[in-house]
Design a protein around this motif. Sequence first.
Motif, mmCIF file in Angstrom:
data_model
loop_
_atom_site.group_PDB
_atom_site.id
_atom_site.type_symbol
_atom_site.label_atom_id
_atom_site.label_comp_id
_atom_site.label_asym_id
_atom_site.label_seq_id
_atom_site.Cartn_x
_atom_site.Cartn_y
_atom_site.Cartn_z
ATOM 1 N N ILE B 420 59.728 22.896 25.571
ATOM 2 C CA ILE B 420 60.451 24.160 25.448
ATOM 3 C C ILE B 420 59.900 24.981 24.289
ATOM 4 O O ILE B 420 59.673 26.184 24.399
ATOM 5 C CB ILE B 420 61.961 23.884 25.214
ATOM 6 C CG1 ILE B 420 62.560 23.162 26.398
ATOM 7 C CG2 ILE B 420 62.706 25.170 24.909
ATOM 8 C CD1 ILE B 420 62.927 24.013 27.544
ATOM 9 N N GLY B 421 59.653 24.296 23.175
ATOM 10 C CA GLY B 421 59.150 24.995 21.994
ATOM 11 C C GLY B 421 57.805 25.634 22.257
ATOM 12 O O GLY B 421 57.596 26.825 21.989
ATOM 13 N N ILE B 422 56.898 24.852 22.809
ATOM 14 C CA ILE B 422 55.562 25.388 23.073
ATOM 15 C C ILE B 422 55.660 26.500 24.111
ATOM 16 O O ILE B 422 55.021 27.547 23.979
ATOM 17 C CB ILE B 422 54.613 24.264 23.529
ATOM 18 C CG1 ILE B 422 54.365 23.316 22.352
ATOM 19 C CG2 ILE B 422 53.312 24.830 24.043
ATOM 20 C CD1 ILE B 422 53.554 22.096 22.696
ATOM 21 N N GLY B 423 56.492 26.286 25.115
ATOM 22 C CA GLY B 423 56.668 27.320 26.140
ATOM 23 C C GLY B 423 57.133 28.623 25.525
ATOM 24 O O GLY B 423 56.579 29.691 25.802
ATOM 25 N N LEU B 424 58.119 28.531 24.654
ATOM 26 C CA LEU B 424 58.644 29.740 24.007
ATOM 27 C C LEU B 424 57.543 30.433 23.212
ATOM 28 O O LEU B 424 57.362 31.654 23.311
ATOM 29 C CB LEU B 424 59.809 29.370 23.089
ATOM 30 C CG LEU B 424 60.367 30.506 22.244
ATOM 31 C CD1 LEU B 424 61.043 31.536 23.133
ATOM 32 C CD2 LEU B 424 61.350 30.006 21.203
ATOM 33 N N LEU B 425 56.789 29.652 22.438
ATOM 34 C CA LEU B 425 55.759 30.259 21.594
ATOM 35 C C LEU B 425 54.679 30.919 22.450
ATOM 36 O O LEU B 425 54.219 32.019 22.133
ATOM 37 C CB LEU B 425 55.137 29.209 20.676
ATOM 38 C CG LEU B 425 56.061 28.711 19.561
ATOM 39 C CD1 LEU B 425 55.334 27.736 18.666
ATOM 40 C CD2 LEU B 425 56.600 29.875 18.744
ATOM 41 N N ILE B 426 54.316 30.262 23.529
ATOM 42 C CA ILE B 426 53.266 30.841 24.379
ATOM 43 C C ILE B 426 53.751 32.150 24.997
ATOM 44 O O ILE B 426 53.040 33.162 24.995
ATOM 45 C CB ILE B 426 52.840 29.828 25.468
ATOM 46 C CG1 ILE B 426 52.046 28.706 24.807
ATOM 47 C CG2 ILE B 426 52.029 30.511 26.548
ATOM 48 C CD1 ILE B 426 51.638 27.605 25.738
ATOM 49 N N ILE B 427 54.985 32.139 25.502
ATOM 50 C CA ILE B 427 55.508 33.370 26.106
ATOM 51 C C ILE B 427 55.579 34.479 25.057
ATOM 52 O O ILE B 427 55.172 35.623 25.301
ATOM 53 C CB ILE B 427 56.913 33.118 26.699
ATOM 54 C CG1 ILE B 427 56.823 32.210 27.910
ATOM 55 C CG2 ILE B 427 57.594 34.424 27.053
ATOM 56 C CD1 ILE B 427 56.444 32.881 29.194
ATOM 57 N N MET B 428 56.070 34.146 23.864
ATOM 58 C CA MET B 428 56.229 35.178 22.844
ATOM 59 C C MET B 428 54.891 35.749 22.417
ATOM 60 O O MET B 428 54.780 36.896 22.025
ATOM 61 C CB MET B 428 56.958 34.615 21.631
ATOM 62 C CG MET B 428 58.411 34.381 21.919
ATOM 63 S SD MET B 428 59.435 34.526 20.472
ATOM 64 C CE MET B 428 59.236 36.224 20.043
ATOM 65 N N ARG B 429 53.869 34.923 22.485
ATOM 66 C CA ARG B 429 52.561 35.371 22.042
ATOM 67 C C ARG B 429 51.871 36.182 23.113
ATOM 68 O O ARG B 429 51.360 37.269 22.875
ATOM 69 C CB ARG B 429 51.731 34.139 21.673
ATOM 70 C CG ARG B 429 50.318 34.410 21.258
ATOM 71 C CD ARG B 429 50.277 34.880 19.822
ATOM 72 N NE ARG B 429 48.959 34.698 19.260
ATOM 73 C CZ ARG B 429 48.647 33.743 18.394
ATOM 74 N NH1 ARG B 429 49.535 32.890 18.000
ATOM 75 N NH2 ARG B 429 47.425 33.658 17.911
ATOM 76 N N TYR B 430 51.857 35.649 24.313
ATOM 77 C CA TYR B 430 50.999 36.270 25.327
ATOM 78 C C TYR B 430 51.757 37.128 26.325
ATOM 79 O O TYR B 430 51.171 37.873 27.085
ATOM 80 C CB TYR B 430 50.188 35.186 26.055
ATOM 81 C CG TYR B 430 49.311 34.435 25.099
ATOM 82 C CD1 TYR B 430 48.189 35.065 24.543
ATOM 83 C CD2 TYR B 430 49.609 33.148 24.698
ATOM 84 C CE1 TYR B 430 47.385 34.404 23.640
ATOM 85 C CE2 TYR B 430 48.808 32.468 23.787
ATOM 86 C CZ TYR B 430 47.696 33.110 23.264
ATOM 87 O OH TYR B 430 46.908 32.464 22.363
ATOM 88 N N ARG B 431 53.073 36.985 26.370
ATOM 89 C CA ARG B 431 53.836 37.829 27.275
ATOM 90 C C ARG B 431 55.189 38.127 26.640
ATOM 91 O O ARG B 431 56.238 37.672 27.111
ATOM 92 C CB ARG B 431 54.018 37.124 28.623
ATOM 93 C CG ARG B 431 54.154 38.133 29.739
ATOM 94 C CD ARG B 431 54.199 37.480 31.093
ATOM 95 N NE ARG B 431 54.821 38.412 32.030
ATOM 96 C CZ ARG B 431 54.176 39.386 32.641
ATOM 97 N NH1 ARG B 431 52.905 39.551 32.435
ATOM 98 N NH2 ARG B 431 54.813 40.191 33.463
ATOM 99 N N PRO B 432 55.127 38.900 25.532
ATOM 100 C CA PRO B 432 56.347 39.076 24.731
ATOM 101 C C PRO B 432 57.497 39.707 25.510
ATOM 102 O O PRO B 432 58.639 39.589 25.100
ATOM 103 C CB PRO B 432 55.900 39.965 23.581
ATOM 104 C CG PRO B 432 54.561 40.469 23.939
ATOM 105 C CD PRO B 432 53.978 39.569 24.950
ATOM 106 N N GLN B 433 57.209 40.329 26.630
ATOM 107 C CA GLN B 433 58.301 40.929 27.389
ATOM 108 C C GLN B 433 58.947 39.940 28.360
ATOM 109 O O GLN B 433 59.888 40.274 29.058
ATOM 110 C CB GLN B 433 57.809 42.158 28.161
ATOM 111 C CG GLN B 433 57.435 43.321 27.272
ATOM 112 C CD GLN B 433 58.572 43.701 26.349
ATOM 113 O OE1 GLN B 433 59.696 43.893 26.784
ATOM 114 N NE2 GLN B 433 58.298 43.792 25.058
ATOM 115 N N GLY B 434 58.412 38.728 28.412
ATOM 116 C CA GLY B 434 58.957 37.729 29.323
ATOM 117 C C GLY B 434 58.235 37.734 30.655
ATOM 118 O O GLY B 434 57.364 38.574 30.903
ATOM 119 N N ILE B 435 58.604 36.780 31.517
ATOM 120 C CA ILE B 435 57.906 36.658 32.801
ATOM 121 C C ILE B 435 58.148 37.902 33.653
ATOM 122 O O ILE B 435 57.227 38.470 34.227
ATOM 123 C CB ILE B 435 58.382 35.402 33.563
ATOM 124 C CG1 ILE B 435 58.115 34.152 32.721
ATOM 125 C CG2 ILE B 435 57.653 35.282 34.894
ATOM 126 C CD1 ILE B 435 58.706 32.892 33.288
#
Lengths: 336, 443, 235
Positions: B420-435
Amino acid sequence: MDFINAIILLLNFTVLPALTYGSQLALGAIFVTLIYGVLRFANFATGDMMSFGTMFAVLLTYYFQSLGINFGILPTALLTIPFAVFFMIFYMLTMDKFVFSYYRIKKSPPVQLAMVSVGVMFITQAIIRIVIGPSDRRFLDGEKFILKAKEFKEITGLNEGLTIKSTQILTIFITIIVVSIMFWFLNKTKTGKSMRAYSDNEDLALLSGIDPKKIVLITWTIAGILATIGGILYGLDKSYRPFVYFNNMLPIFAAAIVGGIGKPYGAFLGGYVIAFAEIFLTYAYKKFFIYILPDSLEPSSLVQLLSTDYKFAISFSILVIVLLFRPSGIFEGKKI
Amino acid sequence: MVFLIILVGIFQSWSIALSILNYCLISAVMTIGANIQWGYAGLINFGIMGYTALGGLAVVLISVAPVPEAWNAGGFNLILCLMIVTLMVTLIKFLLTKYKSKKNKIIAITSIIVFGILLIRSIAIPAIESIESIDPAKTGFLGGLGLPVLFSWIVGGLFAAGVAFIIGKIALGLRADYLAIATLLIAEIIVSIIKHEDWLARGVKNVIGLKRPAPYEIDLQNTEWFINLVEKFNSTKLKLINTVSERQDILAKLVIDASSVFVKLCFTSLFLVVVVTLLILTQRALYSPWGRKMRAIRDNEISAGAMGKNVVKEHLLIFVLGSAIVGLAGAMMVTNDGLFTPGSYRPMRYTFVIWVMVIVGGTGNNFGAILGGFAVWFLWVQAAPMSIFLINFFTVHLPETNELKIHLINSAPYFRFLIIGIGLLIIMRYRPQGILPEKIVKH
Amino acid sequence: MAFFEGKNMTAGYDNGPDIITSCNLNADRGEIVAILGPNGAGKSTAMKVLLGLLSLKSGNVIIGGEDISKLTTQDRVKKGISFVPQTKNVFSDLTVRENLEVGAFLRMGNIENVIEDIFDLFPILYEKKSQIVGELSGGQRQQVALGRALMMKPSVLMLDEPTAGVSPIVMDELFDHIIKIKKNNVAIIMVEQNAKQALSISDRGYVLVTGKNKFDGSGKDLLNDPEVRRSFLGV
């Protein structure tokens, strides 16, 4: 005589524990406040980072014990501090490089960084639980008491005993040393002053030639020292359990905000304010009043303002009140 | 997402798949609530846990049958205490306006609080003790109103809304990160009250056997039409079996399985109704003039304020609405579980995971929020089996007795934090607006 | 060739229109140069470009014969360019003395004598040396800001509206200080709203209009130029 008994009673059950707990909170609160003041975000991974540093101390203590190394009457864990601090700083800098720095350079709003720290919190928690597991661990060795209640009674002839645990004195003593060194560093050295300048006015600090990378490095270093030592002292005094460390983040935040977030000196005092409030408001004063009041006025109830179940709730209520009436903290004056 | 759940149904069991699906739906309701606050208005509410717990409390207070003995023992005193609290609040409010000097005000208010607490304690403690001593293994609390459980969903929302109104009144003026911390701590206070006030809802002793808006498995298993239905459903399979007794055995087993699936399906359909209704309502709100106004305020509070929008009022409204939805979800969850366990409310699971859902799914997009609820919940429950699979895969060359391997396998449940942590960080970094990012519809 | 020079500078924000076009500015050591012009003329932009806070689309920035157009702000600071922003130009949580010490961050060795020099220049700062800057008056803060900028012994000092928001008396005092600073062989470039007073203490001045050089010349000439007087000085 009754009066002295009453004082000893308070000392034993409120003042000493509050000073100890307050010191532990103070170290954490300064950690929070430094990160907030210099790197400009609320670090929700605070409790878990402290837990991370402590985890190394616990593991190294076991390792040292297996090698037969000990620190005489002092806990072996103190010997592990330098190593644990080193691992902690290394971890923090790794997280900074791969996670936080990106948002700092982009000048993201603090909220985003706070959210990112939630991600770091998850990861840190996972690492801790995978490495050491979630269970309760005690790693205190050496002499447990400096003064036992029985001895005290024998020496003084009083009814009330005073117990001084070695961890209490160690905590207070080490906190004073660490915090004094830190304030000396911040107020007297060139690097410390440049750090405060950066925290105060980032743009002007850059125009004065201050290197932000160096400031970030030093901030994490100090943070690592504070977090690890704070965590180890708490673990020695109570016990090491990852979940408890996560929860400790809450009174630590309360202490930092009560002291005025971004002001290390305020955070230091804030730790004690929270600790004293928690302990004084939940202590049952029945025995105390029996000592100081004449027999006719003796209380029948426990004379306890709030049940100890609400220990945490007290610090949070203080925080909420402070946030409402004095969001800049309860201490006037110098920011750092 | 649906496909993944179907996969679980095929490979693990339909019952597991449905319970995951039900939790996904509950999570979706929570994320809709959080998303309204964060996505529509930019308010950080780290107090999700508190509202969830309030929703759960509502289920107990509404649906459980009242305990008359307890009411006789201490009900009056507690009502008296409630009145004292009300009196204290009014007095403090009155004093706040009356006294000009700050010192007097603080002294007066502190003395009221201290005196009030002492008074309440002296009245309440004997009452609480007598309530809690009445059959402590089963009751030891005042009980509820004995109303239908579905009604408690609405009340759960109302509870959360009421508390959110008070919290919003005092905390909404704070800066974003202060608000996050304040709400996190206030939620902790709410949960600690629920945990420690045993007379209210048995505290950490839990309330079990709550009513359901769906039939019970055991009743279904003895119901004619249900058995017939299962028989018809599996007729081809059953026909292959020759002996009558064996057929009976298998049918009995099938009925048991089917009854649990059926109950879960009942919940699923109820939850679906809630999610769809909420989705329709929130979507309509988002594209209404009001939704546009909210976004205007979110994107630039100052200029929206300058244009005459009442920022404070709108923020309060949305804070209350979002919290009410979370409260509803909390009630749904307790109804689904059939038990209320105050000890299980922890910020990790009920605040931060929900936030991860909102951020991952897509801030400001209701479909995104629902997707986030589904995806993250699915990961949260399936992370452990997945990581065991991966650990086995990577340590296949190690013997079964290898210490590292055993340690890792024992730690498998914790890998979900990592994922979950890594998932959150990846989303925040590369897709800050969410899926699913926010859709800006131009008019 | 002047000591500090901006040649044919063209710049603008991102993909927006150019704010300054082919703008030329220069200043020598021991000289005060005022940049004037109406609102939106590009005065502040020109200053940002000289500092490297905004990058050039074309043109050069040269100091002591060295082209520094490609350097970052931090590196330009190391070349001896000091800047006093219009707002937030002091460390308000630090004491006066600490502000000066931070200003000398890049200087190695003993800074005591430099601090003494600053105290000589701004006697009021000596009196208030242990006070938190946030508690000082506006004029005193401006002096702290100038003092901090001078601590690195710059060769170029850039001031963005040093007298904005202070009373006329304080303004005169500040201009007096700026004249004193000039004697330390520093090239001073300042953007000013109070055009008349600024020109009266400046050796030279530039008037920018819509990002281009409109007039330039000595302070006295510009003050007496009828067209400048009519359009900018409001006389």
